[in-house]
Design a protein around this motif. Sequence first.
Motif, PDB file in Angstrom:
ATOM      1  N   ALA A 170       0.839  -1.212   0.000  1.00  0.00           N
ATOM      2  CA  ALA A 170       0.000   0.000   0.000  1.00  0.00           C
ATOM      3  C   ALA A 170       0.869   1.254   0.000  1.00  0.00           C
ATOM      4  O   ALA A 170       0.560   2.243  -0.669  1.00  0.00           O
ATOM      5  CB  ALA A 170      -0.919  -0.005   1.219  1.00  0.00           C
ATOM      6  N   PHE A 171       1.961   1.202   0.753  1.00  0.00           N
ATOM      7  CA  PHE A 171       2.860   2.359   0.823  1.00  0.00           C
ATOM      8  C   PHE A 171       3.479   2.617  -0.557  1.00  0.00           C
ATOM      9  O   PHE A 171       3.533   3.753  -1.032  1.00  0.00           O
ATOM     10  CB  PHE A 171       3.965   2.101   1.867  1.00  0.00           C
ATOM     11  CG  PHE A 171       4.778   3.326   2.184  1.00  0.00           C
ATOM     12  CD1 PHE A 171       4.352   4.224   3.162  1.00  0.00           C
ATOM     13  CD2 PHE A 171       5.965   3.601   1.511  1.00  0.00           C
ATOM     14  CE1 PHE A 171       5.099   5.373   3.447  1.00  0.00           C
ATOM     15  CE2 PHE A 171       6.713   4.737   1.796  1.00  0.00           C
ATOM     16  CZ  PHE A 171       6.278   5.628   2.769  1.00  0.00           C
ATOM     17  N   ILE A 172       3.908   1.527  -1.191  1.00  0.00           N
ATOM     18  CA  ILE A 172       4.531   1.665  -2.520  1.00  0.00           C
ATOM     19  C   ILE A 172       3.510   2.189  -3.529  1.00  0.00           C
ATOM     20  O   ILE A 172       3.790   3.066  -4.341  1.00  0.00           O
ATOM     21  CB  ILE A 172       5.126   0.306  -2.971  1.00  0.00           C
ATOM     22  CG1 ILE A 172       6.258  -0.097  -2.025  1.00  0.00           C
ATOM     23  CG2 ILE A 172       5.629   0.372  -4.399  1.00  0.00           C
ATOM     24  CD1 ILE A 172       6.603  -1.570  -2.081  1.00  0.00           C
ATOM     25  N   GLU A 173       2.302   1.644  -3.437  1.00  0.00           N
ATOM     26  CA  GLU A 173       1.215   2.067  -4.336  1.00  0.00           C
ATOM     27  C   GLU A 173       0.942   3.567  -4.171  1.00  0.00           C
ATOM     28  O   GLU A 173       0.836   4.314  -5.143  1.00  0.00           O
ATOM     29  CB  GLU A 173      -0.046   1.254  -3.980  1.00  0.00           C
ATOM     30  CG  GLU A 173      -1.195   1.398  -4.944  1.00  0.00           C
ATOM     31  CD  GLU A 173      -0.913   0.732  -6.282  1.00  0.00           C
ATOM     32  OE1 GLU A 173      -0.432  -0.403  -6.263  1.00  0.00           O
ATOM     33  OE2 GLU A 173      -1.166   1.387  -7.313  1.00  0.00           O
ATOM     34  N   THR A 174       0.854   3.993  -2.909  1.00  0.00           N
ATOM     35  CA  THR A 174       0.595   5.414  -2.633  1.00  0.00           C
ATOM     36  C   THR A 174       1.752   6.273  -3.114  1.00  0.00           C
ATOM     37  O   THR A 174       1.554   7.343  -3.689  1.00  0.00           O
ATOM     38  CB  THR A 174       0.367   5.620  -1.107  1.00  0.00           C
ATOM     39  OG1 THR A 174      -0.642   4.709  -0.682  1.00  0.00           O
ATOM     40  CG2 THR A 174      -0.072   7.032  -0.789  1.00  0.00           C
ATOM     41  N   LYS A 175       2.960   5.765  -2.906  1.00  0.00           N
ATOM     42  CA  LYS A 175       4.152   6.520  -3.338  1.00  0.00           C
ATOM     43  C   LYS A 175       4.155   6.668  -4.862  1.00  0.00           C
ATOM     44  O   LYS A 175       4.438   7.745  -5.387  1.00  0.00           O
ATOM     45  CB  LYS A 175       5.419   5.795  -2.868  1.00  0.00           C
ATOM     46  CG  LYS A 175       6.651   6.652  -2.966  1.00  0.00           C
ATOM     47  CD  LYS A 175       7.748   6.144  -2.065  1.00  0.00           C
ATOM     48  CE  LYS A 175       8.596   5.120  -2.757  1.00  0.00           C
ATOM     49  NZ  LYS A 175       9.813   4.805  -2.023  1.00  0.00           N
ATOM     50  N   LYS A 230       1.590   6.715  -6.746  1.00  0.00           N
ATOM     51  CA  LYS A 230       0.534   7.666  -7.098  1.00  0.00           C
ATOM     52  C   LYS A 230       1.036   9.108  -6.897  1.00  0.00           C
ATOM     53  O   LYS A 230       0.841   9.977  -7.744  1.00  0.00           O
ATOM     54  CB  LYS A 230      -0.687   7.405  -6.200  1.00  0.00           C
ATOM     55  CG  LYS A 230      -1.865   8.264  -6.508  1.00  0.00           C
ATOM     56  CD  LYS A 230      -2.990   7.961  -5.534  1.00  0.00           C
ATOM     57  CE  LYS A 230      -4.023   9.066  -5.604  1.00  0.00           C
ATOM     58  NZ  LYS A 230      -5.057   8.909  -4.590  1.00  0.00           N
ATOM     59  N   ILE A 231       1.714   9.319  -5.759  1.00  0.00           N
ATOM     60  CA  ILE A 231       2.222  10.669  -5.463  1.00  0.00           C
ATOM     61  C   ILE A 231       3.319  11.051  -6.457  1.00  0.00           C
ATOM     62  O   ILE A 231       3.371  12.188  -6.929  1.00  0.00           O
ATOM     63  CB  ILE A 231       2.708  10.740  -3.991  1.00  0.00           C
ATOM     64  CG1 ILE A 231       1.495  10.630  -3.067  1.00  0.00           C
ATOM     65  CG2 ILE A 231       3.484  12.036  -3.716  1.00  0.00           C
ATOM     66  CD1 ILE A 231       1.805  10.460  -1.611  1.00  0.00           C
ATOM     67  N   ARG A 232       4.145  10.068  -6.817  1.00  0.00           N
ATOM     68  CA  ARG A 232       5.192  10.338  -7.805  1.00  0.00           C
ATOM     69  C   ARG A 232       4.559  10.768  -9.140  1.00  0.00           C
ATOM     70  O   ARG A 232       5.001  11.703  -9.779  1.00  0.00           O
ATOM     71  CB  ARG A 232       6.052   9.083  -7.998  1.00  0.00           C
ATOM     72  CG  ARG A 232       7.320   9.346  -8.792  1.00  0.00           C
ATOM     73  CD  ARG A 232       8.127   8.078  -8.984  1.00  0.00           C
ATOM     74  NE  ARG A 232       8.786   7.617  -7.779  1.00  0.00           N
ATOM     75  CZ  ARG A 232       8.657   6.413  -7.237  1.00  0.00           C
ATOM     76  NH1 ARG A 232       7.862   5.521  -7.809  1.00  0.00           N
ATOM     77  NH2 ARG A 232       9.307   6.067  -6.154  1.00  0.00           N
ATOM     78  N   ALA A 233       3.476  10.074  -9.490  1.00  0.00           N
ATOM     79  CA  ALA A 233       2.789  10.412 -10.754  1.00  0.00           C
ATOM     80  C   ALA A 233       2.199  11.822 -10.689  1.00  0.00           C
ATOM     81  O   ALA A 233       2.302  12.584 -11.643  1.00  0.00           O
ATOM     82  CB  ALA A 233       1.695   9.386 -11.030  1.00  0.00           C
ATOM     83  N   ILE A 234       1.613  12.172  -9.545  1.00  0.00           N
ATOM     84  CA  ILE A 234       1.051  13.527  -9.396  1.00  0.00           C
ATOM     85  C   ILE A 234       2.165  14.555  -9.507  1.00  0.00           C
ATOM     86  O   ILE A 234       2.036  15.570 -10.172  1.00  0.00           O
ATOM     87  CB  ILE A 234       0.318  13.678  -8.036  1.00  0.00           C
ATOM     88  CG1 ILE A 234      -0.899  12.762  -7.975  1.00  0.00           C
ATOM     89  CG2 ILE A 234      -0.108  15.126  -7.792  1.00  0.00           C
ATOM     90  CD1 ILE A 234      -1.558  12.688  -6.608  1.00  0.00           C
TER      91      ILE A 234
END
Lengths: 241, 198
Positions: A52-57, A59-63
Amino acid sequence: MEERTAQIDTYLSGSMTPEEEKAFELALENDLELRKDVDLQKKTFALLEAAAFIETKDKIRAINQQKSTSSFGGMLLKVAAVLLVLVIPTYFLLNNQFNDEHLFADYSEPYPDRITTMGSSDKTKLTEAMSAYNKEEYIEAAKLFKVIRLNGSENDKVILYEAVSLTYSDQAKKAVDLLEIAMKPKSANFISLEWQMVLSLLANNQGDDAKDVLAKFLEHNNGYQQIKAEALLTDLNRIWR
Amino acid sequence: MLQILRISDAKIVEFLNEGGRKETRAIQQVLDLNRSKITSYVVSNSGNSSDAETILVEGVTELVFNVRKGKFRGDSSIGTYLFAICRSLWLKSLKKNKRYIDDDDIILMEDSSDSPLQLFNEQQIKSEVSFLLSGVGEACKKVLELWSQHYSMHDISGQLGYKNAQIAMNKKNRCLTKLKEIVKDNTSHRELLLSYIN
Protein backbone atom coordinates in the motif's frame (compact mmCIF):
# COMPACT_ATOMS: atom_id res chain seq x y z
CA MET A 1 -11.95 -17.69 12.62
CA GLU A 2 -13.16 -14.22 11.71
CA GLU A 3 -13.77 -13.40 15.34
CA ARG A 4 -10.22 -14.42 16.15
CA THR A 5 -8.93 -12.29 13.26
CA ALA A 6 -10.94 -9.34 14.59
CA GLN A 7 -9.62 -9.88 18.10
CA ILE A 8 -6.00 -10.06 16.92
CA ASP A 9 -6.51 -6.92 14.85
CA THR A 10 -7.85 -5.09 17.88
CA TYR A 11 -4.77 -6.22 19.81
CA LEU A 12 -2.26 -5.33 17.10
CA SER A 13 -3.80 -1.93 16.47
CA GLY A 14 -3.61 -1.12 20.18
CA SER A 15 -7.36 -0.70 20.46
CA MET A 16 -7.89 -3.05 23.43
CA THR A 17 -8.62 -1.77 26.92
CA PRO A 18 -5.79 -2.44 29.39
CA GLU A 19 -7.83 -5.30 30.90
CA GLU A 20 -8.52 -6.88 27.51
CA GLU A 21 -4.88 -6.52 26.56
CA LYS A 22 -3.71 -8.19 29.77
CA ALA A 23 -6.11 -11.08 29.26
CA PHE A 24 -5.08 -11.45 25.64
CA GLU A 25 -1.38 -11.48 26.49
CA LEU A 26 -2.00 -14.11 29.13
CA ALA A 27 -3.78 -16.22 26.52
CA LEU A 28 -0.84 -15.68 24.18
CA GLU A 29 1.59 -17.07 26.72
CA ASN A 30 -0.40 -20.27 27.04
CA ASP A 31 -1.59 -20.82 23.48
CA LEU A 32 0.96 -21.68 20.80
CA GLU A 33 -1.64 -21.67 18.01
CA LEU A 34 -2.75 -18.18 18.97
CA ARG A 35 0.88 -17.00 18.97
CA LYS A 36 1.34 -18.44 15.48
CA ASP A 37 -1.85 -16.79 14.34
CA VAL A 38 -0.80 -13.40 15.71
CA ASP A 39 2.55 -13.77 13.97
CA LEU A 40 0.85 -14.69 10.69
CA GLN A 41 -1.52 -11.74 10.92
CA LYS A 42 1.34 -9.37 11.70
CA LYS A 43 3.26 -10.59 8.65
CA THR A 44 0.18 -10.48 6.44
CA PHE A 45 -0.48 -6.90 7.43
CA ALA A 46 3.20 -5.98 7.00
CA LEU A 47 3.03 -7.25 3.41
CA LEU A 48 -0.22 -5.43 2.69
CA GLU A 49 1.01 -2.21 4.24
CA ALA A 50 4.31 -2.32 2.34
CA ALA A 51 2.45 -2.76 -0.94
CA ALA A 52 0.00 0.00 0.00
CA PHE A 53 2.86 2.36 0.82
CA ILE A 54 4.53 1.67 -2.52
CA GLU A 55 1.21 2.07 -4.34
CA THR A 56 0.60 5.41 -2.63
CA LYS A 57 4.15 6.52 -3.34
CA ASP A 58 3.73 5.65 -7.03
CA LYS A 59 0.53 7.67 -7.10
CA ILE A 60 2.22 10.67 -5.46
CA ARG A 61 5.19 10.34 -7.80
CA ALA A 62 2.79 10.41 -10.75
CA ILE A 63 1.05 13.53 -9.40
CA ASN A 64 4.43 15.14 -8.90
CA GLN A 65 5.57 14.30 -12.43
CA GLN A 66 2.26 15.37 -13.92
CA LYS A 67 2.71 18.74 -12.28
CA SER A 68 6.23 19.13 -13.66
CA THR A 69 5.06 18.08 -17.13
CA SER A 70 2.08 20.40 -17.03
CA SER A 71 4.26 23.30 -15.85
CA PHE A 72 6.54 22.59 -18.80
CA GLY A 73 3.53 22.24 -21.06
CA GLY A 74 2.12 25.45 -19.66
CA MET A 75 5.39 27.21 -20.38
CA LEU A 76 5.37 25.91 -23.95
CA LEU A 77 1.77 27.02 -24.32
CA LYS A 78 2.66 30.51 -23.17
CA VAL A 79 5.65 30.67 -25.54
CA ALA A 80 3.40 29.51 -28.37
CA ALA A 81 0.82 32.11 -27.41
CA VAL A 82 3.44 34.88 -27.44
CA LEU A 83 4.64 33.75 -30.87
CA LEU A 84 1.13 33.67 -32.21
CA VAL A 85 0.43 37.14 -30.90
CA LEU A 86 3.65 38.41 -32.47
CA VAL A 87 3.14 36.71 -35.81
CA ILE A 88 -0.54 37.15 -36.45
CA PRO A 89 -1.99 39.83 -34.18
CA THR A 90 -4.66 40.68 -36.69
CA TYR A 91 -6.01 37.19 -36.37
CA PHE A 92 -6.72 37.88 -32.73
CA LEU A 93 -8.19 41.25 -33.49
CA LEU A 94 -10.60 39.79 -36.00
CA ASN A 95 -11.24 36.42 -34.44
CA ASN A 96 -11.09 37.04 -30.73
CA GLN A 97 -14.08 34.86 -30.02
CA PHE A 98 -12.32 33.04 -27.23
CA ASN A 99 -10.00 35.52 -25.65
CA ASP A 100 -10.40 36.37 -22.00
CA GLU A 101 -11.70 39.87 -22.44
CA HIS A 102 -14.26 38.70 -24.91
CA LEU A 103 -15.41 36.07 -22.45
CA PHE A 104 -15.61 38.78 -19.83
CA ALA A 105 -17.88 40.78 -22.10
CA ASP A 106 -20.00 37.71 -22.76
CA TYR A 107 -20.43 36.60 -19.20
CA SER A 108 -20.28 39.67 -17.02
CA GLU A 109 -22.93 42.07 -15.91
CA PRO A 110 -22.68 44.56 -13.06
CA TYR A 111 -23.88 43.21 -9.75
CA PRO A 112 -27.41 44.58 -9.18
CA ASP A 113 -28.06 47.31 -6.63
CA ARG A 114 -29.00 45.41 -3.50
CA ILE A 115 -28.47 48.40 -1.21
CA THR A 116 -30.62 51.36 -2.20
CA THR A 117 -33.36 49.11 -3.57
CA MET A 118 -33.66 47.65 -0.08
CA GLY A 119 -34.06 51.16 1.33
CA SER A 120 -31.29 50.59 3.79
CA SER A 121 -29.00 53.52 3.15
CA ASP A 122 -30.74 56.90 2.73
CA LYS A 123 -28.63 60.05 2.70
CA THR A 124 -25.40 58.29 3.27
CA LYS A 125 -22.19 58.18 1.32
CA LEU A 126 -23.29 54.77 0.31
CA THR A 127 -26.30 56.25 -1.50
CA GLU A 128 -23.98 58.58 -3.34
CA ALA A 129 -21.74 55.71 -4.34
CA MET A 130 -24.66 53.57 -5.39
CA SER A 131 -26.04 56.44 -7.39
CA ALA A 132 -22.79 56.72 -9.36
CA TYR A 133 -22.78 52.97 -9.74
CA ASN A 134 -26.33 52.86 -11.03
CA LYS A 135 -25.48 55.61 -13.53
CA GLU A 136 -22.57 53.44 -14.69
CA GLU A 137 -20.09 56.12 -13.60
CA TYR A 138 -17.76 53.41 -12.44
CA ILE A 139 -14.58 55.47 -11.93
CA GLU A 140 -16.44 57.74 -9.54
CA ALA A 141 -18.25 54.80 -7.93
CA ALA A 142 -14.98 52.97 -7.32
CA LYS A 143 -13.52 56.03 -5.60
CA LEU A 144 -16.58 56.48 -3.38
CA PHE A 145 -16.76 52.84 -2.39
CA LYS A 146 -13.06 52.93 -1.56
CA VAL A 147 -13.62 55.90 0.77
CA ILE A 148 -16.45 54.05 2.52
CA ARG A 149 -14.28 50.96 2.86
CA LEU A 150 -11.32 52.93 4.20
CA ASN A 151 -13.56 54.76 6.65
CA GLY A 152 -14.11 51.48 8.34
CA SER A 153 -17.56 50.69 7.02
CA GLU A 154 -16.00 47.78 5.29
CA ASN A 155 -18.37 44.99 4.49
CA ASP A 156 -18.59 42.39 1.79
CA LYS A 157 -21.15 44.30 -0.23
CA VAL A 158 -19.05 47.48 -0.33
CA ILE A 159 -16.02 45.45 -1.40
CA LEU A 160 -18.09 43.71 -4.04
CA TYR A 161 -19.38 46.98 -5.51
CA GLU A 162 -15.92 48.49 -5.40
CA ALA A 163 -14.53 45.46 -7.24
CA VAL A 164 -17.28 45.62 -9.87
CA SER A 165 -16.70 49.36 -10.33
CA LEU A 166 -12.95 48.88 -10.68
CA THR A 167 -13.45 46.08 -13.18
CA TYR A 168 -15.84 48.15 -15.32
CA SER A 169 -13.52 51.14 -15.26
CA ASP A 170 -10.54 49.29 -16.74
CA GLN A 171 -8.91 48.74 -13.36
CA ALA A 172 -9.38 44.99 -13.22
CA LYS A 173 -5.93 44.41 -11.72
CA LYS A 174 -6.89 46.57 -8.72
CA ALA A 175 -10.15 44.62 -8.43
CA VAL A 176 -8.26 41.32 -8.38
CA ASP A 177 -5.86 42.63 -5.72
CA LEU A 178 -8.73 43.91 -3.60
CA LEU A 179 -10.69 40.65 -3.83
CA GLU A 180 -7.65 38.56 -3.12
CA ILE A 181 -7.12 40.35 0.17
CA ALA A 182 -10.74 40.80 1.12
CA MET A 183 -12.31 37.45 0.30
CA LYS A 184 -12.98 35.38 3.39
CA PRO A 185 -14.44 31.91 2.82
CA LYS A 186 -16.79 32.28 5.78
CA SER A 187 -18.28 35.61 4.74
CA ALA A 188 -21.94 35.74 3.81
CA ASN A 189 -21.24 37.04 0.32
CA PHE A 190 -18.29 34.80 -0.45
CA ILE A 191 -19.98 33.21 -3.47
CA SER A 192 -20.76 36.60 -5.07
CA LEU A 193 -17.22 37.80 -4.36
CA GLU A 194 -15.76 34.63 -5.82
CA TRP A 195 -17.85 34.96 -8.97
CA GLN A 196 -16.70 38.58 -9.26
CA MET A 197 -13.10 37.38 -8.86
CA VAL A 198 -13.61 35.13 -11.88
CA LEU A 199 -14.92 38.05 -13.94
CA SER A 200 -12.20 40.45 -12.78
CA LEU A 201 -9.51 37.89 -13.62
CA LEU A 202 -10.99 37.52 -17.08
CA ALA A 203 -11.07 41.28 -17.52
CA ASN A 204 -7.42 41.33 -16.48
CA ASN A 205 -6.58 38.65 -19.08
CA GLN A 206 -5.84 36.02 -16.43
CA GLY A 207 -8.00 33.35 -18.00
CA ASP A 208 -5.98 30.45 -16.59
CA ASP A 209 -6.36 31.77 -13.03
CA ALA A 210 -10.03 32.48 -13.72
CA LYS A 211 -10.45 28.86 -14.73
CA ASP A 212 -8.97 27.61 -11.45
CA VAL A 213 -11.16 29.90 -9.33
CA LEU A 214 -14.20 28.98 -11.37
CA ALA A 215 -13.62 25.25 -10.88
CA LYS A 216 -13.50 25.84 -7.13
CA PHE A 217 -16.52 28.12 -7.28
CA LEU A 218 -18.53 25.37 -8.98
CA GLU A 219 -17.53 22.87 -6.30
CA HIS A 220 -19.20 24.70 -3.44
CA ASN A 221 -21.62 26.97 -5.22
CA ASN A 222 -25.25 26.42 -4.29
CA GLY A 223 -26.77 27.36 -7.62
CA TYR A 224 -25.66 31.01 -7.85
CA GLN A 225 -24.77 31.80 -11.48
CA GLN A 226 -24.58 28.03 -12.00
CA ILE A 227 -25.53 27.85 -15.69
CA LYS A 228 -23.36 30.78 -16.66
CA ALA A 229 -20.45 29.43 -14.62
CA GLU A 230 -20.62 25.98 -16.23
CA ALA A 231 -20.78 27.47 -19.72
CA LEU A 232 -17.87 29.77 -18.94
CA LEU A 233 -15.81 26.88 -17.62
CA THR A 234 -16.42 24.97 -20.85
CA ASP A 235 -15.20 27.98 -22.84
CA LEU A 236 -12.19 28.46 -20.61
CA ASN A 237 -11.30 24.78 -20.84
CA ARG A 238 -11.26 25.17 -24.60
CA ILE A 239 -8.70 27.94 -24.32
CA TRP A 240 -6.71 26.93 -21.24
CA ARG A 241 -6.40 23.18 -21.53
CA MET B 1 -0.96 30.77 -7.54
CA LEU B 2 -3.63 32.91 -5.99
CA GLN B 3 -3.86 32.83 -2.22
CA ILE B 4 -7.57 32.01 -2.28
CA LEU B 5 -6.96 28.78 -4.18
CA ARG B 6 -5.12 27.31 -1.21
CA ILE B 7 -6.76 24.64 0.89
CA SER B 8 -6.35 24.99 4.66
CA ASP B 9 -4.43 22.38 6.66
CA ALA B 10 -7.68 21.17 8.22
CA LYS B 11 -9.15 20.63 4.76
CA ILE B 12 -6.02 18.84 3.60
CA VAL B 13 -6.41 16.39 6.49
CA GLU B 14 -10.08 15.93 5.60
CA PHE B 15 -9.31 15.39 1.90
CA LEU B 16 -6.50 12.91 2.60
CA ASN B 17 -8.86 10.86 4.71
CA GLU B 18 -11.60 11.02 2.14
CA GLY B 19 -9.61 9.82 -0.88
CA GLY B 20 -10.54 10.35 -4.53
CA ARG B 21 -10.18 13.61 -6.46
CA LYS B 22 -10.07 15.75 -3.35
CA GLU B 23 -7.15 13.73 -2.05
CA THR B 24 -5.28 14.27 -5.32
CA ARG B 25 -5.88 18.00 -5.04
CA ALA B 26 -4.61 18.06 -1.46
CA ILE B 27 -1.49 16.11 -2.47
CA GLN B 28 -0.87 18.50 -5.36
CA GLN B 29 -0.99 21.46 -3.02
CA VAL B 30 1.30 19.85 -0.44
CA LEU B 31 3.83 19.06 -3.18
CA ASP B 32 3.62 22.54 -4.71
CA LEU B 33 3.92 24.47 -1.47
CA ASN B 34 6.81 22.47 -0.05
CA ARG B 35 8.90 21.54 -3.07
CA SER B 36 11.25 24.52 -3.00
CA LYS B 37 11.92 24.38 0.76
CA ILE B 38 12.72 20.67 0.71
CA THR B 39 14.74 20.90 -2.49
CA SER B 40 16.79 23.71 -1.05
CA TYR B 41 17.42 21.72 2.16
CA VAL B 42 18.50 18.55 0.34
CA VAL B 43 20.58 20.39 -2.22
CA SER B 44 22.37 22.43 0.42
CA ASN B 45 23.11 19.21 2.31
CA SER B 46 25.02 17.37 -0.39
CA GLY B 47 22.04 16.15 -2.41
CA ASN B 48 20.91 16.96 -5.90
CA SER B 49 17.50 17.83 -7.31
CA SER B 50 16.77 14.19 -8.10
CA ASP B 51 17.46 13.24 -4.45
CA ALA B 52 15.17 16.07 -3.40
CA GLU B 53 12.30 14.81 -5.57
CA THR B 54 12.73 11.29 -4.15
CA ILE B 55 12.70 12.59 -0.58
CA LEU B 56 9.72 14.84 -1.26
CA VAL B 57 7.64 11.99 -2.70
CA GLU B 58 8.66 9.62 0.10
CA GLY B 59 7.96 12.32 2.69
CA VAL B 60 4.53 13.17 1.33
CA THR B 61 3.70 9.44 1.29
CA GLU B 62 4.61 9.21 4.97
CA LEU B 63 2.61 12.33 5.67
CA VAL B 64 -0.45 10.83 3.96
CA PHE B 65 -0.15 7.61 5.97
CA ASN B 66 0.44 9.48 9.23
CA VAL B 67 -2.58 11.69 8.64
CA ARG B 68 -4.77 8.66 8.00
CA LYS B 69 -3.36 6.87 11.06
CA GLY B 70 -4.28 9.93 13.13
CA LYS B 71 -0.61 10.54 13.99
CA PHE B 72 -0.72 14.11 12.67
CA ARG B 73 -2.57 16.04 15.36
CA GLY B 74 -2.23 19.52 13.95
CA ASP B 75 0.21 20.71 16.63
CA SER B 76 2.32 22.16 13.83
CA SER B 77 1.50 23.14 10.27
CA ILE B 78 1.53 20.47 7.59
CA GLY B 79 4.53 22.22 6.02
CA THR B 80 6.55 22.06 9.23
CA TYR B 81 5.53 18.46 9.84
CA LEU B 82 6.46 17.44 6.30
CA PHE B 83 9.79 19.21 6.54
CA ALA B 84 10.61 17.27 9.73
CA ILE B 85 9.75 13.99 7.98
CA CYS B 86 11.84 14.86 4.92
CA ARG B 87 14.76 16.02 7.01
CA SER B 88 14.77 12.77 8.93
CA LEU B 89 14.46 10.73 5.71
CA TRP B 90 17.35 12.62 4.18
CA LEU B 91 19.59 12.15 7.21
CA LYS B 92 18.73 8.46 7.23
CA SER B 93 19.54 8.27 3.55
CA LEU B 94 22.90 9.99 4.08
CA LYS B 95 23.76 7.49 6.78
CA LYS B 96 22.58 4.50 4.76
CA ASN B 97 24.55 5.58 1.73
CA LYS B 98 27.68 6.22 3.77
CA ARG B 99 27.77 9.94 3.24
CA TYR B 100 29.04 11.68 6.29
CA ILE B 101 29.01 15.17 7.62
CA ASP B 102 32.27 16.76 8.61
CA ASP B 103 31.17 19.86 10.54
CA ASP B 104 30.72 22.24 7.62
CA ASP B 105 31.36 19.96 4.69
CA ILE B 106 29.36 17.01 3.59
CA ILE B 107 31.32 14.41 1.68
CA LEU B 108 29.53 12.54 -1.06
CA MET B 109 30.09 8.84 -1.24
CA GLU B 110 27.41 7.54 -3.59
CA ASP B 111 24.11 8.47 -5.18
CA SER B 112 21.09 8.06 -2.96
CA SER B 113 18.07 8.60 -5.18
CA ASP B 114 15.81 5.58 -5.68
CA SER B 115 18.27 2.89 -6.70
CA PRO B 116 17.35 0.35 -9.41
CA LEU B 117 17.48 -2.36 -6.77
CA GLN B 118 15.11 -0.49 -4.50
CA LEU B 119 12.74 0.18 -7.38
CA PHE B 120 12.96 -3.48 -8.41
CA ASN B 121 12.19 -4.59 -4.86
CA GLU B 122 9.25 -2.23 -4.68
CA GLN B 123 7.76 -3.48 -7.92
CA GLN B 124 8.42 -7.04 -6.77
CA ILE B 125 6.53 -6.47 -3.52
CA LYS B 126 3.64 -4.87 -5.40
CA SER B 127 3.28 -7.68 -7.88
CA GLU B 128 3.70 -10.46 -5.32
CA VAL B 129 1.16 -8.94 -2.94
CA SER B 130 -1.16 -8.44 -5.89
CA PHE B 131 -0.69 -12.16 -6.66
CA LEU B 132 -1.59 -13.09 -3.07
CA LEU B 133 -4.60 -10.77 -3.14
CA SER B 134 -5.86 -12.25 -6.40
CA GLY B 135 -6.89 -15.29 -4.37
CA VAL B 136 -9.39 -13.41 -2.20
CA GLY B 137 -11.64 -11.99 -4.92
CA GLU B 138 -12.09 -8.47 -6.24
CA ALA B 139 -14.38 -7.14 -3.49
CA CYS B 140 -12.06 -8.41 -0.74
CA LYS B 141 -9.03 -7.02 -2.55
CA LYS B 142 -10.54 -3.54 -2.54
CA VAL B 143 -11.41 -3.61 1.16
CA LEU B 144 -7.98 -4.89 2.14
CA GLU B 145 -6.17 -2.40 -0.07
CA LEU B 146 -8.04 0.53 1.47
CA TRP B 147 -7.60 -0.85 4.97
CA SER B 148 -3.84 -1.23 4.46
CA GLN B 149 -3.72 2.38 3.22
CA HIS B 150 -5.06 3.28 6.67
CA TYR B 151 -8.39 4.68 5.57
CA SER B 152 -10.87 4.52 8.45
CA MET B 153 -13.71 2.00 8.33
CA HIS B 154 -16.06 4.96 7.96
CA ASP B 155 -14.19 6.18 4.86
CA ILE B 156 -13.91 2.65 3.46
CA SER B 157 -17.66 2.18 3.79
CA GLY B 158 -18.13 5.53 2.01
CA GLN B 159 -15.73 4.70 -0.81
CA LEU B 160 -17.06 1.19 -1.39
CA GLY B 161 -20.72 1.96 -0.79
CA TYR B 162 -21.28 -0.15 2.34
CA LYS B 163 -24.10 0.93 4.61
CA ASN B 164 -21.90 1.65 7.60
CA ALA B 165 -18.46 1.25 9.14
CA GLN B 166 -19.43 -1.95 10.99
CA ILE B 167 -20.33 -3.71 7.75
CA ALA B 168 -17.00 -2.62 6.26
CA MET B 169 -15.23 -3.89 9.39
CA ASN B 170 -16.94 -7.31 9.19
CA LYS B 171 -16.07 -7.57 5.51
CA LYS B 172 -12.46 -6.65 6.26
CA ASN B 173 -12.19 -9.34 8.94
CA ARG B 174 -13.68 -11.95 6.63
CA CYS B 175 -11.28 -10.98 3.84
CA LEU B 176 -8.27 -10.81 6.12
CA THR B 177 -8.99 -14.31 7.39
CA LYS B 178 -9.04 -15.54 3.78
CA LEU B 179 -5.81 -13.74 2.96
CA LYS B 180 -4.08 -15.13 6.04
CA GLU B 181 -4.82 -18.64 4.82
CA ILE B 182 -3.32 -17.82 1.43
CA VAL B 183 -0.22 -16.23 2.99
CA LYS B 184 0.15 -19.25 5.28
CA ASP B 185 0.12 -21.58 2.26
CA ASN B 186 2.73 -19.48 0.47
CA THR B 187 5.52 -19.53 3.00
CA SER B 188 8.32 -19.06 0.48
CA HIS B 189 6.62 -16.03 -1.10
CA ARG B 190 5.94 -14.60 2.30
CA GLU B 191 9.47 -14.92 3.64
CA LEU B 192 11.01 -13.58 0.43
CA LEU B 193 8.73 -10.56 0.52
CA LEU B 194 9.38 -9.92 4.18
CA SER B 195 13.10 -9.99 3.47
CA TYR B 196 12.57 -7.14 0.97
CA ILE B 197 10.65 -5.14 3.52
CA ASN B 198 13.04 -5.55 6.43
